[in-house]
Write an enzyme that holds these catalytic residues in place. Structure first.
Site, mmCIF file in Angstrom:
data_model
loop_
_atom_site.group_PDB
_atom_site.id
_atom_site.type_symbol
_atom_site.label_atom_id
_atom_site.label_comp_id
_atom_site.label_asym_id
_atom_site.label_seq_id
_atom_site.Cartn_x
_atom_site.Cartn_y
_atom_site.Cartn_z
ATOM 1 N N LYS A 175 88.162 -2.340 -36.842
ATOM 2 C CA LYS A 175 88.650 -3.325 -37.949
ATOM 3 C C LYS A 175 89.024 -4.710 -37.411
ATOM 4 C CE LYS A 175 92.295 -4.197 -39.653
ATOM 5 N NZ LYS A 175 92.140 -5.553 -40.132
ATOM 6 N N GLU A 178 91.204 -9.373 -41.129
ATOM 7 C CA GLU A 178 90.779 -9.817 -42.346
ATOM 8 C C GLU A 178 90.509 -11.177 -42.574
ATOM 9 O OE1 GLU A 178 93.456 -8.600 -41.593
ATOM 10 O OE2 GLU A 178 95.255 -9.090 -42.845
ATOM 11 N N SER A 228 100.300 -9.579 -33.148
ATOM 12 C CA SER A 228 101.594 -9.854 -33.093
ATOM 13 C C SER A 228 102.640 -8.652 -32.571
ATOM 14 C CB SER A 228 102.386 -10.645 -34.319
ATOM 15 O OG SER A 228 102.211 -9.633 -35.439
ATOM 16 N N CYS A 283 97.449 -16.261 -27.236
ATOM 17 C CA CYS A 283 98.403 -15.470 -26.508
ATOM 18 C C CYS A 283 98.807 -15.975 -25.123
ATOM 19 C CB CYS A 283 98.244 -13.893 -26.469
ATOM 20 S SG CYS A 283 96.890 -13.473 -25.474
ATOM 21 N N GLU A 384 107.683 -17.237 -30.769
ATOM 22 C CA GLU A 384 106.200 -17.538 -30.667
ATOM 23 C C GLU A 384 105.971 -18.441 -31.986
ATOM 24 O OE1 GLU A 384 103.314 -14.540 -31.200
ATOM 25 O OE2 GLU A 384 102.098 -15.404 -29.528
#
Ligand code: NAD
Length: 484
Positions: A175, A178, A228, A283, A384
């Site tokens: 997946k 999106e 996240s 990241c 972050e």
């Protein structure tokens, strides 16, 4: 004109979902909608799992070398379509075309590494564990695995896992995020061309409902997640509840320490790239710059001068220095952090808020931004930001830098620039993050080493790629045997 529709890929067929929720994909440089995706339903996920389960029966019996040969063909298909994949990536994600090319290269390196399965997947045996009794540990594939990906590396991140899963004999459901479903669509077109047996790889699109359908599905054995930290924690917990294997990689707040003896003369451009590459949406982006002692003033001057030279613009245009942020919502979030830094009293030495790119009035641009005199307890030094915003925390000693690293909520990566072996050793020995650079910006481990952090940056035991990943995708069956 109707927008192109992104489809699922199930059992070797491109399929439209019957779902009712539709997401729009925008080009971040122009803000223009370029495609749409229907979010999949529970039935779509069930169908993908059934296809993958069915395919597993034959696929696990396919010799590992034959499975690896499919990867050689996948690599060839990726090389042939290299530029098209990279362009699709820039179109929907915004990063500059050279960054997309580098990302696709890293994706291919994972395919290359996974072809070593005939060696890397081997088990082990020991004769005579007691007289006349032999023992072996055989690595067996387990069934259907799933991957859930973030928006910032739409090509590479799913391939930290997928090639290893399938070459080990499992079947797979991906997946993608999106926000960026087009890149993997291009990539799955390559897989379709290669002609993997139906159902070995499947792709379903959508957002959290699809993720939940995957997490709760009793016939999925394990999940690889990257995104996240709050979502990673959630995935880890829910996979625990449903008894799945899980590796969940989360967010980051990476510190780059600079000692007074650092040889930085030719290193400033790469230091700048560490912070502003992919517009800070990595990241492994540098987030906090921590100069020690007298090095700070001179460094700040050079670093700020170099950062202000970055040409912000459409990533599709060669030699653009930095692309837009990936979405309007994220651009607003990053702008919110810049406001927060001003409110907290940090010194804004380079302000990227009013970043205008000629001819692109609707693009999601934020220019390079640098805050000096940030203190470790400020929100901008703790959370972050995931954008082109650098927080400079001036330190007095190496110990201060190490403390700064080890008191962040995240423990993904850190690095130190120094000419002292002693300082380098102390740093790599004492810092908590599990990806460390010495005299190198926050650098990504290559496919043959593991990728992943510690603390709140990673939940689970086995990291992405590297050799250990074969343990994640196999069960070691121990057989103890005696023959009379
Ligand atoms: P995200 O957590 O919002 O989304 C990641 C995936 O989880 C997407 O596929 C999304 O559909 C799904 N998701 C989102 N919210 C969900 C929810 N409530 N329930 C179930 N599923 C949900 O992350 P993102 O914004 O796409 O990616 C950026 C983040 O990813 C940053 O924090 C970045 O540091 C992190 N990241 C980490 C690494 C790493 O190696 N540690 C690598 C790349 C990105």
């Amino acid at each position: 004109m109707a927008l192109p529709l992104i489809k699922n890929y199930i059992n070797g067929e491109w399929e439209e979902s019957n779902g009712t929720e539709i997401g729009k994909i925008a080009n971040p440089a122009t803000g223009e909608n370029i495609a749409q995706v229907v979010y999949s339903t529970q039935e779509d996920v069930d169908k993908a799992v059934q296809a993958a389960q069915k395919a597993f029966v034959q696929w696990r019996k396919t010799p590992p070398l034959t499975r690896a040969r499919y990867l050689f063909r996948i690599k060839d298909a990726f090389e042939e379509n290299f530029e098209e994949i990279a362009q699709t990536l820039t179109l929907e994600q915004g990063k500059i075309i050279d960054e997309s090319r580098a990302e696709v290269r890293r994706m291919i390196e994972n395919v290359e590494h996974a072809t070593g399965a005939t060696t890397l997947m081997c088990g082990y045996t020991l004769e005579d564990i007691a007289t006349g009794i032999d023992c072996s540990g055989q690595r067996q594939p387990m069934g259907v695995f799933a991957g859930i990906a973030p928006y910032n590396f739409p090509a590479m991140v799913p391939w930290w896992f997928l090639p290893y899963a399938i070459v080990s004999g499992n079947t797979y459901i991906l997946k993608p995020s999106e926000q960026v479903p087009m890149t993997q669509t291009k990539i799955f077109e390559c897989l379709d061309e290669v002609g993997l047996p139906e159902g070995v790889v499947n792709m379903v699109h959508g957002s959290k409902d699809v993720v939940n359908a995957i997490l709760d599905h009793p016939d999925i054995q394990g999940v690889s997640f990257v995104g996240s930290t709050p979502t990673a924690k959630y995935i880890y917990k829910r996979c625990g509840d449903t008894g799945k294997r899980v590796q969940a990689l989360g967010g980051a707040k990476n510190v780059v320490g600079i000692m007074p003896d650092a040889k930085l003369d030719s290193g400033i451009p790469s230091l700048v790239t560490s912070f502003f590459g992919c517009s800070g949406q990595r990241c492994l982006a540098g987030s906090i710059l921590a100069p020690v002692g007298e090095v700070a003033d001179g460094l700040m001057e050079k670093f700020t001068a170099e950062a202000s030279k970055i040409a912000v613009g459409d990533g599709m245009i060669e030699f653009t220095g930095m692309g837009p942020l990936a979405s309007g919502a994220h651009r607003d979030r990053v702008l919110g952090y810049i406001e927060k830094g001003i409110e907290e009293g940090a010194t804004l030495v380079l302000d990227g808020r009013d970043c205008k790119v000629e001819g692109y009035p609707e693009g999601y641009f934020v220019g390079p931004t640098i805050f000096d005199n940030v203190t470790p307890d400020m929100v901008i030094a703790k959370e972050e930001i995931f954008g082109p915003v650098v927080c400079v925390v001036r330190c007095k000693t190496l110990e201060d830098v190490i403390e700064l690293v080890n008191t962040r909520d995240f423990a993904n990566a850190a690095c130190l620039y120094t000419d002292s072996g002693n300082a380098a050793r102390k740093f790599k020995y004492e810092v908590l993050p599990s990806m460390v650079g010495i005299n190198i910006g926050i650098a990504a481990p290559m496919s043959f080493f593991p990728f992943g952090g510690a603390g709140n940056s990673m939940f689970g035991d086995v990291k992405g790629h590297g050799q250990e990943i074969f343990q994640f995708f196999t069960d070691t069956k121990v057989v103890i045997e005696r023959w009379f």
